[in-house]
Write an enzyme that holds these catalytic residues in place. Structure first.
Site, PDB file in Angstrom:
ATOM      1  N   SER A 144      -4.157   2.778   4.504  1.00 27.05           N
ATOM      2  CA  SER A 144      -4.413   1.703   3.549  1.00 27.05           C
ATOM      3  C   SER A 144      -3.124   1.284   2.858  1.00 27.05           C
ATOM      4  CB  SER A 144      -5.435   2.160   2.513  1.00 27.05           C
ATOM      5  OG  SER A 144      -4.773   2.940   1.541  1.00 27.05           O
ATOM      6  N   LYS A 145      -3.225   0.218   2.092  1.00 23.40           N
ATOM      7  CA  LYS A 145      -2.054  -0.298   1.384  1.00 23.40           C
ATOM      8  C   LYS A 145      -1.506   0.718   0.393  1.00 23.40           C
ATOM      9  CE  LYS A 145      -2.589  -5.239   1.767  1.00 23.40           C
ATOM     10  NZ  LYS A 145      -2.397  -6.540   1.147  1.00 23.40           N
ATOM     11  N   ARG A 146      -2.369   1.573  -0.110  1.00 21.46           N
ATOM     12  CA  ARG A 146      -1.918   2.542  -1.112  1.00 21.46           C
ATOM     13  C   ARG A 146      -1.304   3.801  -0.493  1.00 21.46           C
ATOM     14  NH1 ARG A 146      -6.339   0.349  -2.591  1.00 21.46           N
ATOM     15  NH2 ARG A 146      -7.530   1.905  -1.469  1.00 21.46           N
ATOM     16  N   PRO A 190       1.205  -8.177  -0.502  1.00 24.40           N
ATOM     17  CA  PRO A 190       2.137  -8.041   0.619  1.00 24.40           C
ATOM     18  C   PRO A 190       1.376  -7.797   1.922  1.00 24.40           C
ATOM     19  CG  PRO A 190       2.076  -6.028  -0.666  1.00 24.40           C
ATOM     20  CD  PRO A 190       1.236  -7.014  -1.411  1.00 24.40           C
TER      21      PRO A 190
END
Ligand code: GLU
Length: 513
Positions: free
Chosen positions: A266-268, A17
Site C-alpha cells: 500500500s501507499k503507507r 502521488p
C-alpha cells in the site's frame, strides 16, 4: 472488418502521488501501445472533487517523463478528444445518463442520506450480509421506479436533489473475456445499482470512465486488479448505451504484494518497510494531522529510471526466457499481455537494487563523473573531470547508487583521520611500519606511476625488507585510505599520486607507531 487501431489509456485520479503499482499500469499500457503501433493516452479522472490533491497531476506527468513513458495524446500533449481532464468534460456526460433513463436502464433516486442510512440499518438488523441499493431494495426506496410519474416530475421541476442510478437486472449472468484471466462470469445479483450521476451534476467514475473510453476509442483497458469487481458493471453500461460491439478488451493486472507476501503493497508501506513506494519524492500533508510530510521516491533515492522500469516490468510479467536485462526498446519488442501473470507479484527490494547496480555499471565513466562532481561541489572540493572519471571508474563495481560515489570515494580527497581497527590489530607491527616508510621513500623514484609500476616497486621494496607482499598489502590500504576494503589498491594509489601516498604513509606510521 479493418483491424482496430490500438489505443490504450492510463487514467489516474489525482488523489496523491502515483504508487509504483500505478506506474506499472502505465508501463504495461505503454509497452502494448508501442508494441502494436498504437497510441498511449493520459486521461485525468478527477470527478471526485473531495479527493482532489493539488500537485498530484504535475507529479504524475513528471513521474511518467522520468520513467520514459511517452504520452501520445491526452493531458500534456493534447489531442483531438480534448479536454482530457474529466472535470473539464463535465457537460458531456449528462446526455448519456439521460439516454439510459430514456431506455429504462437507469432511474432517478431522491433518497436523502438519512433514508439511505435507515435502509442500511434495517438490512443490517435483518442480517443481510452486504446491504446494497439493488434490484430488491430499490422497491422500498424513493426513486422514479417507485414514485408516481407526476410526483417525479414535480420533484425534478422543483429542483429536488437527486442522483441517477443504473438499473441492474435482478437475474442475469454478466460475462466478459479478460485478456489475463480468461472468462469472468458474475451474477447480476452481486452488482448494486451504482450511482452514475451525483447530485452536484458530476458523473461518477463508472459513467465517466465508460463514456470517455468510448468517445476516445479505447481498444484495450489495462488496469489494476482492484477494478475487476467494477468490470461487470462497465460491461452492462456498454451494453445499455449500445456500444458493446466496440467495447474495449479488458486486462486486469495482478496485485503487487509486500516483500513477505502478507498483503497488498500500500501507499503507507514504503515508510514502514524501508523502501520507496513512489517513483519520485512527494511533499504532501498528513491526512489526519495536516502536518507536512515527505515520502521517499526512487529518483531521489538514487535509482536510475532504466533500472526502475526494468524491475517494474518484471513485477507481473516475464519474457519466458532467462534474460533479465531489458532496455525500454527491448521490453517493447518482448512484451505481450499473454505473458502477464494472474498471480500476485511480490515486491523484491534486493532485486531493484540489483538492477540499479547493473545499470550503473553499464554507464561510462564520463556519464557517472557528474554525480561525483556534484557532491564535490557541494562540499567545496575542486576536482577535474578527468580525475572524477578515474575515480568513478575504479569505484563503480562497488557502489549501488550514484550518491555512494562520494561516501565511498571521500578518501581520494581527504586523508584518513581514522584507521580500520580490525586490520590494524591484525596486520600492523613495527616491521610492517618500517616497510611502509621504505615504500614511501622509494615512491618518488617510481619510473612509471601506473598501477603495474607501483605494484612492481612495492614487491621489490617488500622483498628488500624481507617481507612478502601479502603481509603488508592490507596495512598499505588502511594507511592510505583508512578503510579495510576498497577498489583496486594500486589504481587507487595512481589516482592519489605518489607524493600524496608517501605523505599519507608517513602520517599513518607516526599515528600508529
Ligand atoms: N481512475 C481510476 C484509477 O485511479 C482508473 C481505473 C481505470 O483504469 O479504469 O485507478
Amino acid at each position: 472488418m479493418t483491424e482496430r487501431e490500438v489505443r490504450v489509456r492510463f487514467a489516474p485520479s489525482p488523489t496523491g502521488p502515483l504508487h509504483i503499482g500505478g506506474v506499472r499500469t502505465a508501463l504495461y499500457n505503454y509497452l502494448l501501445a508501442r508494441k502494436l503501433g498504437g497510441k498511449m493516452l493520459l486521461r485525468i479522472e478527477d470527478t471526485d472533487q473531495n479527493r482532489f490533491v493539488p500537485g498530484a497531476e504535475n507529479y504524475i506527468l513528471e513521474a511518467l517523463a522520468w520513467c520514459g513513458i511517452v504520452i501520445d495524446e491526452g493531458v500534456g500533449p493534447g489531442g483531438p478528444h480534448a479536454p482530457y481532464r474529466q472535470s473539464e468534460r463535465k457537460p458531456m456526460y449528462k446526455q448519456y445518463a439521460d439516454q439510459l433513463i430514456a431506455s429504462g436502464h437507469a432511474y432517478y433516486a431522491f433518497d436523502t442520506p438519512e433514508e439511505l442510512d435507515t435502509m442500511r440499518a434495517r438490512l443490517q438488523a435483518a442480517k443481510v450480509p452486504n446491504p446494497q441499493y439493488n434490484s430488491i431494495t430499490r422497491a422500498q426506496m424513493r426513486n422514479s421506479l417507485t414514485l408516481p410519474e407526476d410526483e417525479v416530475k414535480q420533484l425534478l421541476d422543483g429542483g429536488a436533489p437527486y442522483v441517477i442510478r443504473l438499473k441492474v437486472p435482478r437475474k442475469e449472468e454478466v460475462r466478459f473475456q479478460d485478456l489475463i484471466r480468461g472468462w469472468v462470469v458474475v451474477h447480476s445479483s452481486a452488482i448494486d445499482d451504482k450511482v452514475l450521476m451525483k447530485s452536484d451534476g458530476m458523473p461518477t467514475y463508472h459513467l465517466a470512465n465508460i463514456v470517455d473510453d468510448h468517445l476516445m476509442e479505447i481498444s484495450h483497458v489495462i488496469r489494476g486488479e482492484e477494478w475487476l469487481p467494477s468490470a461487470p458493471l462497465h460491461v452492462l453500461l456498454y451494453r445499455y448505451l449500445g456500444w458493446e460491439s466496440t467495447m474495449p478488451q479488458f486486462a486486469h493486472l495482478p496485485l503487487l504484494l509486500k516483500p513477505d507476501g502478507t498483503g497488498k503493497l500500500s501507499k503507507r508501506d514504503g515508510d514502514k518497510l524501508g523502501f520507496p513506494v513512489f517513483p519520485l519524492e512527494w511533499h504532501g500533508l498528513d491526512g489526519e494531522t495536516g502536518e507536512p510530510t515527505v515520502s521517499r521516491g526512487y529518483r531521489e533515492d538514487g535509482y536510475l529510471p532504466e533500472a526502475f522500469i526494468n524491475f517494474l516490468a518484471f513485477l507481473g510479467w516475464n519474457p519466458g526466457s532467462q534474460q533479465e536485462i531489458f532496455s525500454m526498446d527491448e521490453l517493447i519488442a518482448a512484451f505481450s499481455i499473454e505473458r502477464v501473470s494472474k498471480s500476485p507479484a511480490r515486491f523484491d527490494q534486493n532485486k531493484v537494487k540489483w538492477y540499479n547496480e547493473h545499470y550503473l555499471r553499464a554507464k561510462s565513466n564520463a556519464e557517472l563523473a557528474p554525480y561525483l562532481l556534484a557532491a564535490l561541489t557541494e562540499h567545496g572540493i575542486a576536482c577535474s573531470q578527468e580525475k572524477a572519471e578515474q575515480i568513478v571508474g575504479v569505484m563503480k563495481e562497488r557502489v549501488s547508487f550514484p550518491k555512494d560515489f562520494w561516501q565511498e570515494a571521500k578518501y581520494f580527497f581527504q586523508a584518513p583521520d581514522s584507521y580500520d581497527e580490525q586490520v590494524i590489530s591484525k596486520k600492523w607491527n613495527p616491521q610492517v611500519a618500517a616497510a611502509l616508510v621504505a615504500y614511501a621513500d622509494a615512491l618518488p623514484s617510481a619510473a612509471e606511476p601506473t598501477a603495474e609500476g607501483l605494484k612492481g616497486l612495492f614487491t621489490q621494496t617488500m622483498e628488500a625488507q624481507g617481507l612478502k607482499t601479502g603481509q603488508v598489502l592490507q596495512a598499505l590500504r588502511v594507511a592510505v585510505t583508512g578503510a579495510g576494503a576498497g577498489p583496486d589498491l594500486f589504481e587507487t594509489l595512481v589516482i592519489l599520486g605518489t607524493e600524496e601516498v608517501a605523505t599519507r604513509l608517513r602520517t599513518a606510521v607516526t599515528a600508529l607507531g
